[in-house]
Motif scaffolding. Structure first.
Motif, PDB file in Angstrom:
ATOM      1  N   GLU A 197       9.522  -6.245  -1.041  1.00 24.99           N
ATOM      2  CA  GLU A 197      10.761  -5.693  -0.493  1.00 24.99           C
ATOM      3  C   GLU A 197      10.777  -4.165  -0.568  1.00 24.99           C
ATOM      4  OE1 GLU A 197      10.651  -8.179  -2.640  1.00 24.99           O
ATOM      5  OE2 GLU A 197      11.279  -9.849  -1.344  1.00 24.99           O
ATOM      6  N   ASP A 198      10.015  -3.598  -1.506  1.00 22.11           N
ATOM      7  CA  ASP A 198       9.989  -2.139  -1.677  1.00 22.11           C
ATOM      8  C   ASP A 198       8.950  -1.459  -0.790  1.00 22.11           C
ATOM      9  OD1 ASP A 198      11.846  -2.445  -3.779  1.00 22.11           O
ATOM     10  OD2 ASP A 198      10.196  -2.869  -5.182  1.00 22.11           O
ATOM     11  N   MET A 199       8.071  -2.241  -0.183  1.00 26.86           N
ATOM     12  CA  MET A 199       6.919  -1.647   0.491  1.00 26.86           C
ATOM     13  C   MET A 199       7.275  -0.890   1.761  1.00 26.86           C
ATOM     14  SD  MET A 199       4.365  -1.936  -1.384  1.00 26.86           S
ATOM     15  CE  MET A 199       3.158  -1.323  -0.218  1.00 26.86           C
ATOM     16  N   GLY A 200       8.477  -1.122   2.295  1.00 21.51           N
ATOM     17  CA  GLY A 200       8.896  -0.337   3.455  1.00 21.51           C
ATOM     18  C   GLY A 200       8.978   1.143   3.111  1.00 21.51           C
ATOM     19  N   GLN A 201       9.570   1.444   1.950  1.00 20.42           N
ATOM     20  CA  GLN A 201       9.670   2.840   1.506  1.00 20.42           C
ATOM     21  C   GLN A 201       8.286   3.418   1.226  1.00 20.42           C
ATOM     22  OE1 GLN A 201      12.801   3.553  -1.529  1.00 20.42           O
ATOM     23  NE2 GLN A 201      13.281   1.365  -1.332  1.00 20.42           N
ATOM     24  N   VAL A 202       7.428   2.597   0.627  1.00 15.91           N
ATOM     25  CA  VAL A 202       6.071   3.067   0.314  1.00 15.91           C
ATOM     26  C   VAL A 202       5.299   3.362   1.603  1.00 15.91           C
ATOM     27  CG1 VAL A 202       3.891   2.465  -0.789  1.00 15.91           C
ATOM     28  CG2 VAL A 202       6.050   1.781  -1.856  1.00 15.91           C
ATOM     29  N   ALA A 203       5.446   2.493   2.603  1.00 16.73           N
ATOM     30  CA  ALA A 203       4.754   2.695   3.881  1.00 16.73           C
ATOM     31  C   ALA A 203       5.182   4.015   4.521  1.00 16.73           C
ATOM     32  CB  ALA A 203       5.036   1.533   4.822  1.00 16.73           C
ATOM     33  N   LEU A 220       6.375   1.187   9.676  1.00 16.65           N
ATOM     34  CA  LEU A 220       7.054   0.298   8.736  1.00 16.65           C
ATOM     35  C   LEU A 220       6.305  -1.017   8.537  1.00 16.65           C
ATOM     36  CD1 LEU A 220       9.561  -0.464   7.028  1.00 16.65           C
ATOM     37  CD2 LEU A 220      10.588  -1.343   9.148  1.00 16.65           C
ATOM     38  N   TYR A 221       5.796  -1.597   9.640  1.00 19.68           N
ATOM     39  CA  TYR A 221       5.201  -2.932   9.537  1.00 19.68           C
ATOM     40  C   TYR A 221       3.749  -2.926   9.074  1.00 19.68           C
ATOM     41  CZ  TYR A 221       9.412  -5.014  11.242  1.00 19.68           C
ATOM     42  OH  TYR A 221      10.718  -5.433  11.339  1.00 19.68           O
ATOM     43  N   TRP A 222       3.327  -1.772   8.515  1.00 20.35           N
ATOM     44  CA  TRP A 222       2.066  -1.734   7.767  1.00 20.35           C
ATOM     45  C   TRP A 222       2.301  -2.131   6.308  1.00 20.35           C
ATOM     46  CZ3 TRP A 222      -2.350   2.129   8.846  1.00 20.35           C
ATOM     47  CH2 TRP A 222      -2.567   2.235  10.225  1.00 20.35           C
ATOM     48  N   LYS A 223       3.533  -2.444   5.958  1.00 16.49           N
ATOM     49  CA  LYS A 223       3.885  -2.657   4.556  1.00 16.49           C
ATOM     50  C   LYS A 223       3.116  -3.809   3.925  1.00 16.49           C
ATOM     51  CE  LYS A 223       8.030  -5.098   6.151  1.00 16.49           C
ATOM     52  NZ  LYS A 223       9.486  -5.259   6.037  1.00 16.49           N
ATOM     53  N   VAL A 224       2.967  -4.939   4.622  1.00 22.54           N
ATOM     54  CA  VAL A 224       2.225  -6.065   4.049  1.00 22.54           C
ATOM     55  C   VAL A 224       0.737  -5.783   3.959  1.00 22.54           C
ATOM     56  CG1 VAL A 224       1.487  -8.433   4.525  1.00 22.54           C
ATOM     57  CG2 VAL A 224       3.908  -7.878   4.482  1.00 22.54           C
ATOM     58  N   HIS A 268      -9.352  -1.308   7.762  1.00 16.72           N
ATOM     59  CA  HIS A 268      -9.693  -1.292   6.333  1.00 16.72           C
ATOM     60  C   HIS A 268      -8.677  -2.090   5.514  1.00 16.72           C
ATOM     61  CE1 HIS A 268     -11.189   0.281   2.502  1.00 16.72           C
ATOM     62  NE2 HIS A 268      -9.937   0.561   2.185  1.00 16.72           N
ATOM     63  N   LEU A 269      -7.408  -1.987   5.865  1.00 15.39           N
ATOM     64  CA  LEU A 269      -6.364  -2.665   5.103  1.00 15.39           C
ATOM     65  C   LEU A 269      -6.358  -4.170   5.338  1.00 15.39           C
ATOM     66  CD1 LEU A 269      -3.385  -0.175   5.625  1.00 15.39           C
ATOM     67  CD2 LEU A 269      -4.764  -0.465   3.555  1.00 15.39           C
ATOM     68  N   LEU A 270      -6.631  -4.596   6.559  1.00  9.68           N
ATOM     69  CA  LEU A 270      -6.521  -6.020   6.895  1.00  9.68           C
ATOM     70  C   LEU A 270      -7.824  -6.793   6.724  1.00  9.68           C
ATOM     71  CD1 LEU A 270      -3.720  -5.268   8.099  1.00  9.68           C
ATOM     72  CD2 LEU A 270      -4.224  -6.856   9.952  1.00  9.68           C
ATOM     73  N   ALA A 271      -8.953  -6.115   6.847  1.00  8.60           N
ATOM     74  CA  ALA A 271     -10.239  -6.820   6.872  1.00  8.60           C
ATOM     75  C   ALA A 271     -10.592  -7.396   5.508  1.00  8.60           C
ATOM     76  CB  ALA A 271     -11.345  -5.880   7.339  1.00  8.60           C
ATOM     77  N   LYS A 272     -11.440  -8.410   5.546  1.00 11.25           N
ATOM     78  CA  LYS A 272     -11.964  -8.987   4.307  1.00 11.25           C
ATOM     79  C   LYS A 272     -12.891  -7.984   3.628  1.00 11.25           C
ATOM     80  CE  LYS A 272     -11.891 -13.639   6.326  1.00 11.25           C
ATOM     81  NZ  LYS A 272     -11.427 -13.210   7.663  1.00 11.25           N
ATOM     82  N   PRO A 273     -13.069  -8.078   2.309  1.00 12.92           N
ATOM     83  CA  PRO A 273     -13.945  -7.136   1.603  1.00 12.92           C
ATOM     84  C   PRO A 273     -15.352  -7.117   2.208  1.00 12.92           C
ATOM     85  CG  PRO A 273     -12.689  -8.449   0.029  1.00 12.92           C
ATOM     86  CD  PRO A 273     -12.431  -9.039   1.382  1.00 12.92           C
ATOM     87  N   LEU A 287       1.534 -10.725  10.558  1.00 14.39           N
ATOM     88  CA  LEU A 287       2.454 -11.292  11.539  1.00 14.39           C
ATOM     89  C   LEU A 287       3.529 -12.152  10.889  1.00 14.39           C
ATOM     90  CD1 LEU A 287      -0.072 -12.195  14.365  1.00 14.39           C
ATOM     91  CD2 LEU A 287       1.601 -10.346  14.356  1.00 14.39           C
ATOM     92  N   GLN A 288       3.198 -12.787   9.773  1.00 16.21           N
ATOM     93  CA  GLN A 288       4.223 -13.566   9.064  1.00 16.21           C
ATOM     94  C   GLN A 288       5.336 -12.649   8.573  1.00 16.21           C
ATOM     95  OE1 GLN A 288       4.274 -17.160   8.565  1.00 16.21           O
ATOM     96  NE2 GLN A 288       6.383 -16.451   8.213  1.00 16.21           N
ATOM     97  N   ASP A 289       4.979 -11.442   8.163  1.00 25.67           N
ATOM     98  CA  ASP A 289       5.987 -10.470   7.734  1.00 25.67           C
ATOM     99  C   ASP A 289       6.849 -10.033   8.910  1.00 25.67           C
ATOM    100  OD1 ASP A 289       7.200  -8.482   5.899  1.00 25.67           O
ATOM    101  OD2 ASP A 289       6.172  -7.054   7.208  1.00 25.67           O
ATOM    102  N   VAL A 290       6.240  -9.887  10.097  1.00 27.21           N
ATOM    103  CA  VAL A 290       7.017  -9.545  11.294  1.00 27.21           C
ATOM    104  C   VAL A 290       8.038 -10.643  11.581  1.00 27.21           C
ATOM    105  CG1 VAL A 290       6.908  -9.128  13.776  1.00 27.21           C
ATOM    106  CG2 VAL A 290       5.163  -8.143  12.281  1.00 27.21           C
TER     107      VAL A 290
END
Length: 541
Positions: free
Chosen positions: A173-179, A186-190, A229-234, A248-251
């Motif tokens: 819930e706090d990640m919007g501010q962090v983003a 905003l929707y990079w938060k997840v 980098h953020l979404l890809a697997k290691p 997309l689930q967060d959207v």
């Protein structure tokens, strides 16, 4: 005397080897050092004089890398003599054109100089920068680095935001501010939350997040590389379909325009599947099933993600996120999927649009040539995800992806060319359908002439993918061979209207958007009529 012939490559390599062998000998190096000291002192070296360092003479010539038979036999440097001597052990590089030939090892003829020029002191010339060093870097797979980026300032802003949270830990819930502190949409938060390990613990600490984001800023220099980098697997530098699910689930969970879906969780996965397929349909131009940074950079997907924050109505984002488009696609699939197992077979697909699609083309679709699910060919079933590709390609044959889709289907032998026998294979069924409708079909030869005039292929008699992409009437071409309803519609159109369509190319509203809007209105009207009927029946009882 004319200048000597250029050494042949093989001979030159051998001569170079012999020269290096002589040059690496300690006695040779000692002798050269003595002469170098004399030259540095500004004195002239008289090669004819006997008064030389170590009382040895040094012969200068103008041929590179030649050694005598005696030096090769003893494998040690002999005193350097005057160039006119027939027993010269070796020579130093120079630039004389006057030379003679002597017998070398194994009777091979070698050239040696007869010059007796004095060694001159050379003035040092400035070393020019190598050409490779003067060419500026032009390839930036992770984006071009920003010259004025101050990472420490960004990190301090992030730490300030985290200081407001209990124990400096941020929940989802706090990640919007962090983003926003990270200067991200905003929707990079997840993606940010999961990349820092928050999906495993339910929160992310300031130290973990700062370490993750600092590394990201140091290695990724534009939005595309950061998002991958953020979404890809290691260890991966690309995105696969399942990588988009948390984002997309967060959207779905948090966007105001999709709030009504909270009451219908069963539709969450259907909507997410539709959006993912549309993302890959528009972005993954290589058809690999893996979206690279380069592909993401060339698309407008990230711009649409940024617009999610500003646009409350997702239906305005028609390229990826429109719920109305999802509704149309899913309803069309639901009508065909009579047993509602989310798979359809060839008979089910044949019922689409009142059996307008030819059976031969349906067979090609189920052959696996344009589907990702291998079970399509093995089990003869088409999934909902593959149906999304089919429907968009069927209703808008002007886009690059749809042209590639149908070209793959028509290219029976996979040689990258539509030959005449392939066109005739599909046209035969069209003729049968026209005859069943009491319409006399155009002979194939005449149809072929029309299509060749339409496409104007670069190579006569062979239609390539490039030809169809260059042609502004690719939809007319494809419909002629496998969609009887649209073929007849094109035939009945005013020829001048077709010309106007070509001139209006680049229009804001695509064929797919027109189709989706019309079908959505029809579906809503039908649903309203059904509700009204149900209300009347309820009142009667």
């Amino acid at each position: 005397m004319p200048s000597p012939q250029v050494l042949q490559p093989v001979l030159k390599m051998k001569v170079d080897e012999l020269f290096l062998n002589w040059l690496s000998d300690p006695a040779t190096q000692s002798l050269l050092k003595d002469y170098l000291d004399v030259i540095k002192s500004g004195q002239h070296v008289d090669l004819n004089s006997k008064d030389s360092p170590d009382k040895r003479s040094l012969g200068f010539n103008e041929n590179n890398n030649v050694a005598s038979q005696k030096n090769l036999a003893e494998k040690k440097p002999a005193p350097l003599s005057i160039a006119s001597s027939p027993l010269s052990a070796s020579t130093l590089p120079s630039r004389s054109s006057s030379n003679t030939r002597v017998a070398g090892p194994n009777g091979r003829v070698l050239r040696r100089s007869v010059s007796t020029k004095k060694a001159q002191v050379r003035t040092e010339e400035p070393v020019t920068t190598a050409l490779s060093e003067s060419i500026p870097k032009f390839y930036f797979p992770q984006g071009r680095p920003r010259a004025n980026l101050n990472i420490d300032n960004l990190i301090s802003k992030i730490e300030k935001i985290f200081s407001q949270f209990p124990n400096e830990r941020a929940t989802i819930e706090d990640m919007g501010q962090v983003a926003k502190a990270c200067e991200c949409p905003l929707y990079w938060k997840v993606p940010l939350f999961c990349s820092a390990g928050g999906d495993r613990t339910g929160f992310v600490s300031v130290h973990k997040f700062v370490a993750m984001w600092r590394k990201t800023l140091q290695t990724c220099h534009d939005d595309a590389s950061k998002f991958v980098h953020l979404l890809a697997k290691p260890g991966c530098n690309y995105l696969e379909q399942d990588d988009f699910i948390p984002f997309l689930q967060d959207v779905v969970n948090s966007h105001a325009g999709l709030a009504f879906l909270k009451e219908a969780p069963d539709f969450h996965s259907r909507y997410i599947t539709t959006v993912i397929q549309r993302i890959f349909y528009n972005v993954n131009r290589s058809w690999t099933g893996k979206i690279s940074c380069s592909e993401l950079r060339k698309s407008n997907f990230l711009q649409n993600v940024a617009l999610l924050e500003q646009e409350e109505d997702v239906n305005q984002l028609t390229e990826f996120f429109s719920y109305e488009h999802f509704y149309v696609i899913y309803c069309k699939f639901w009508e065909l999927d009579t047993d509602h197992d989310l798979y359809i077979d060839q008979k089910d697909l044949a019922r689409h649009n009142d059996q307008a699609m030819s059976h031969k083309m349906i067979e090609r679709i189920f052959s696996g040539t344009v589907t990702r699910d291998r079970r399509v060919y093995k089990e003869g079933r088409l999934s909902y995800a593959d149906f999304v590709w089919f429907l968009i390609s069927e209703e808008d044959k002007k886009t690059d992806t749809s042209i590639e889709y149908w070209f793959r289907c028509m290219d029976l032998d996979g040689d990258g060319v539509l030959s005449m026998y392939e066109l005739e294979y599909f046209y035969d069924e069209q003729c049968l359908k026209l005859e069943s409708m009491a319409i006399e079909p155009l002979p194939f030869e005449d149809c072929l002439c029309q299509m060749l005039d339409l496409v104007k292929p670069e190579v006569e008699g062979k239609i390539t993918l490039r030809d169809l992409k260059r042609c502004k009437l690719s939809h007319v071409f494809f419909d002629t061979f496998f969609n009887i309803e649209k073929y007849l519609e094109h035939e009945q159109k005013d020829p001048f209207s077709v010309i106007r369509e070509v001139e209006a190319d680049g229009q804001e509203v695509s064929d797919w958007e027109k189709y989706a809007a019309e079908e959505y209105d029809i579906l809503v009207a039908e649903e309203a009529a059904n509700d009204q009927c149900n209300d009347v029946n309820t009142t009667d009882f």
